[in-house]
Design a protein around this motif. Sequence first.
Motif, PDB file in Angstrom:
ATOM      1  N   ARG A 336       0.811  -1.211   0.000  1.00 35.27           N
ATOM      2  CA  ARG A 336       0.000   0.000   0.000  1.00 35.27           C
ATOM      3  C   ARG A 336       0.848   1.267   0.000  1.00 35.27           C
ATOM      4  N   ASP A 337       1.884   1.299   0.857  1.00 36.54           N
ATOM      5  CA  ASP A 337       2.623   2.544   1.073  1.00 36.54           C
ATOM      6  C   ASP A 337       3.998   2.575   0.412  1.00 36.54           C
ATOM      7  N   CYS A 338       4.452   1.445  -0.096  1.00 47.80           N
ATOM      8  CA  CYS A 338       5.757   1.363  -0.790  1.00 47.80           C
ATOM      9  C   CYS A 338       6.875   1.938   0.079  1.00 47.80           C
ATOM     10  N   GLU A 339       7.658   2.904  -0.461  1.00 47.65           N
ATOM     11  CA  GLU A 339       8.813   3.432   0.267  1.00 47.65           C
ATOM     12  C   GLU A 339       8.427   4.134   1.574  1.00 47.65           C
ATOM     13  N   CYS A 340       7.170   4.535   1.708  1.00 47.95           N
ATOM     14  CA  CYS A 340       6.722   5.247   2.911  1.00 47.95           C
ATOM     15  C   CYS A 340       6.159   4.301   3.975  1.00 47.95           C
ATOM     16  N   ALA A 341       6.325   3.016   3.779  1.00 47.08           N
ATOM     17  CA  ALA A 341       5.774   2.041   4.729  1.00 47.08           C
ATOM     18  C   ALA A 341       6.361   2.236   6.124  1.00 47.08           C
ATOM     19  N   ASP A 342       5.510   2.217   7.125  1.00 48.38           N
ATOM     20  CA  ASP A 342       5.932   2.340   8.518  1.00 48.38           C
ATOM     21  C   ASP A 342       6.121   0.956   9.112  1.00 48.38           C
ATOM     22  N   ILE A 343       7.391   0.578   9.316  1.00 45.88           N
ATOM     23  CA  ILE A 343       7.675  -0.732   9.917  1.00 45.88           C
ATOM     24  C   ILE A 343       8.466  -0.540  11.216  1.00 45.88           C
ATOM     25  N   SER A 344       8.267   0.599  11.838  1.00 54.01           N
ATOM     26  CA  SER A 344       8.972   0.918  13.080  1.00 54.01           C
ATOM     27  C   SER A 344       8.485   0.037  14.226  1.00 54.01           C
ATOM     28  N   ARG A 345       9.143   0.169  15.365  1.00 54.43           N
ATOM     29  CA  ARG A 345       8.756  -0.602  16.550  1.00 54.43           C
ATOM     30  C   ARG A 345       7.317  -0.300  16.950  1.00 54.43           C
ATOM     31  N   THR A 346       6.884   0.937  16.715  1.00 51.61           N
ATOM     32  CA  THR A 346       5.515   1.318  17.062  1.00 51.61           C
ATOM     33  C   THR A 346       4.505   0.518  16.260  1.00 51.61           C
ATOM     34  N   ALA A 347       4.811   0.289  14.990  1.00 49.86           N
ATOM     35  CA  ALA A 347       3.887  -0.441  14.117  1.00 49.86           C
ATOM     36  C   ALA A 347       4.016  -1.945  14.290  1.00 49.86           C
ATOM     37  N   PHE A 348       5.264  -2.442  14.425  1.00 54.92           N
ATOM     38  CA  PHE A 348       5.516  -3.887  14.558  1.00 54.92           C
ATOM     39  C   PHE A 348       6.581  -4.078  15.628  1.00 54.92           C
ATOM     40  N   GLU A 349       6.121  -4.410  16.826  1.00 57.15           N
ATOM     41  CA  GLU A 349       7.032  -4.507  17.970  1.00 57.15           C
ATOM     42  C   GLU A 349       8.024  -5.648  17.815  1.00 57.15           C
ATOM     43  N   ASP A 350       7.594  -6.756  17.235  1.00 57.70           N
ATOM     44  CA  ASP A 350       8.442  -7.942  17.095  1.00 57.70           C
ATOM     45  C   ASP A 350       9.314  -7.802  15.849  1.00 57.70           C
ATOM     46  N   VAL A 351      10.634  -7.741  16.040  1.00 55.02           N
ATOM     47  CA  VAL A 351      11.543  -7.607  14.895  1.00 55.02           C
ATOM     48  C   VAL A 351      11.503  -8.839  14.007  1.00 55.02           C
ATOM     49  N   ASN A 352      11.052  -9.973  14.544  1.00 52.11           N
ATOM     50  CA  ASN A 352      10.965 -11.193  13.736  1.00 52.11           C
ATOM     51  C   ASN A 352       9.900 -11.069  12.638  1.00 52.11           C
ATOM     52  N   VAL A 353       8.980 -10.158  12.806  1.00 52.50           N
ATOM     53  CA  VAL A 353       8.006  -9.870  11.746  1.00 52.50           C
ATOM     54  C   VAL A 353       8.718  -9.214  10.562  1.00 52.50           C
ATOM     55  N   ILE A 354       9.638  -8.291  10.863  1.00 46.50           N
ATOM     56  CA  ILE A 354      10.387  -7.593   9.818  1.00 46.50           C
ATOM     57  C   ILE A 354      11.277  -8.580   9.063  1.00 46.50           C
ATOM     58  N   THR A 355      11.979  -9.427   9.813  1.00 48.60           N
ATOM     59  CA  THR A 355      12.849 -10.410   9.147  1.00 48.60           C
ATOM     60  C   THR A 355      12.014 -11.416   8.362  1.00 48.60           C
ATOM     61  N   GLY A 356      10.823 -11.730   8.869  1.00 47.04           N
ATOM     62  CA  GLY A 356       9.939 -12.652   8.150  1.00 47.04           C
ATOM     63  C   GLY A 356       9.469 -12.076   6.825  1.00 47.04           C
ATOM     64  N   VAL A 357       9.190 -10.769   6.803  1.00 44.27           N
ATOM     65  CA  VAL A 357       8.770 -10.111   5.561  1.00 44.27           C
ATOM     66  C   VAL A 357       9.913 -10.102   4.557  1.00 44.27           C
ATOM     67  N   LEU A 358      11.135  -9.861   5.039  1.00 44.12           N
ATOM     68  CA  LEU A 358      12.287  -9.867   4.140  1.00 44.12           C
ATOM     69  C   LEU A 358      12.477 -11.237   3.499  1.00 44.12           C
ATOM     70  N   LYS A 359      12.376 -12.291   4.310  1.00 46.44           N
ATOM     71  CA  LYS A 359      12.511 -13.649   3.759  1.00 46.44           C
ATOM     72  C   LYS A 359      11.373 -13.958   2.788  1.00 46.44           C
ATOM     73  N   LEU A 360      10.174 -13.486   3.117  1.00 47.99           N
ATOM     74  CA  LEU A 360       9.025 -13.699   2.232  1.00 47.99           C
ATOM     75  C   LEU A 360       9.239 -13.005   0.898  1.00 47.99           C
ATOM     76  N   PHE A 361       9.803 -11.793   0.923  1.00 48.30           N
ATOM     77  CA  PHE A 361      10.060 -11.065  -0.316  1.00 48.30           C
ATOM     78  C   PHE A 361      10.956 -11.877  -1.240  1.00 48.30           C
ATOM     79  N   PHE A 362      12.050 -12.409  -0.701  1.00 53.91           N
ATOM     80  CA  PHE A 362      12.972 -13.199  -1.527  1.00 53.91           C
ATOM     81  C   PHE A 362      12.327 -14.503  -1.984  1.00 53.91           C
ATOM     82  N   ARG A 363      11.503 -15.088  -1.131  1.00 52.59           N
ATOM     83  CA  ARG A 363      10.877 -16.360  -1.477  1.00 52.59           C
ATOM     84  C   ARG A 363       9.877 -16.200  -2.618  1.00 52.59           C
ATOM     85  N   LEU A 364       9.231 -15.038  -2.717  1.00 55.70           N
ATOM     86  CA  LEU A 364       8.206 -14.831  -3.730  1.00 55.70           C
ATOM     87  C   LEU A 364       8.750 -14.289  -5.049  1.00 55.70           C
TER      88      LEU A 364
END
Length: 477
Positions: A336-364
Amino acid sequence: MAEVTHSVVFSSDGQWRNRPPSRIPSLWKSYLYQLQQEAPIPKRILCNREVHGKPFHYGREFHGKISREEAERLLVEDGCYLVRESQRAVGQYTLSMRFGGITKNFKLYYDGKHYVGEKRFDTIQDLVADGLISLYLEVHAGDYIATMCMESKYEDSPYMTLNSYKRKITRNWVGNSVRYGKDELALKKEMNRCETLHEYDRPPVEEETEGIDVAQFEKAHAFKVNNFIGLPWCDFCGNFMWGLIAQGVKCEDCGFNAHKKCSEKVPSDCMPCLKYVKRVFGVDLITLVKAHNTLRPFVVDLCIKETEKRGLDVEGLYRVSGFSDEIEICRMVFERDCECADISRTAFEDVNVITGVLKLFFRLLPIPLITFEAYSSFIAAAKKPALGEKLESLKEALKNLPPAHYQTLKFLMAHLYRVADRQKYNLMTPQNLSTVFCPTLLRCPEIGGVPDQLTAWHAESTVVELLITHQRQLFDH
């Protein structure tokens, strides 16, 4: 035959003629459009008797089992047509139509659409109309059509002319100030602040990108047959694309329109546009970086930046998975937000969510980060007996990657090296990281049969481990 030029005029007999070149060349050539307008109009010959066993998908143009001679007697002028059933083969149907004073017969098929060749139509009327246009152009402009593509120059094409400004302004936009929205003064302040920080508290170091022109990354057009609405024109030769449907092909990434034959001469210089590239995940990596004009996918940059900001000491980083629902939400934020995406601690407290998205990006990625073409050279390097040979072979293998893949892999390996450097706290060694990442970064193309999965996995894991451990030696810094 006279040379095809940008300017075409018509004589009284309707034939095309060359005109002296103008100071302002005409981009669009209307000769084929005029011929299409002159093509015979389809006229359905109605059957006035009841035909038993008539297929539901035919109307009153169906005449049942009549002979060729009877069909020819009914078709008295150009454009007339009817459908008849074969007298010898039950269930086979023929389209009989008149053109050029001759009755032509074609085997007719139906699979939800009517067709005699590759094109499929909703109605017989449309099929005949399209066929009459093609026959008329073949008779009156066969030589013109045969040469229009060969005599056209890509550098003088409408596409290059109309997009010259766009191609110019997209060059050299890859600097840090553009990618992160910071001006020069803000960047200097941040660099000065980083000098006072502990080594592991600093944000990831941005490598020098000056001189790397993303617009020059080679990318083939993603041409697909297209049904154009209105009056379509070829961006390569400038001629009208005739017919009612499937008049030509269209690039799904940049909107380049062309005759199918013309598309074969277009070089691999697609300039993807966000008007057409509307997704982030599951998009070819080169397409994504060219569409957003970034050296690497912004998802990779943002996820790595956020991970290094708050997660290098998290135990099991990249090995531990975040909640799948949160990962999906984070993915949708990027979409939805592309380069302006908010993935800060406020939005996603668990850093494993961020690493999971990165792995998902490469997997897809439809083409993995280490491409199918380069896969075998990387695996061969991992199988060399001595470490020195492995590293030399890997450096050669890296040259086989497209620039966008190379730059992304380089950035990722530098990050994973920093993660492994903190293994005292996060317990993630290069070997552990390679186990996590090798299934997403390398995928065996499976040419010549299915390989031994255990052997393939061991070699793939070795490749990633070497890339992490020796990233400074393997990549140009």
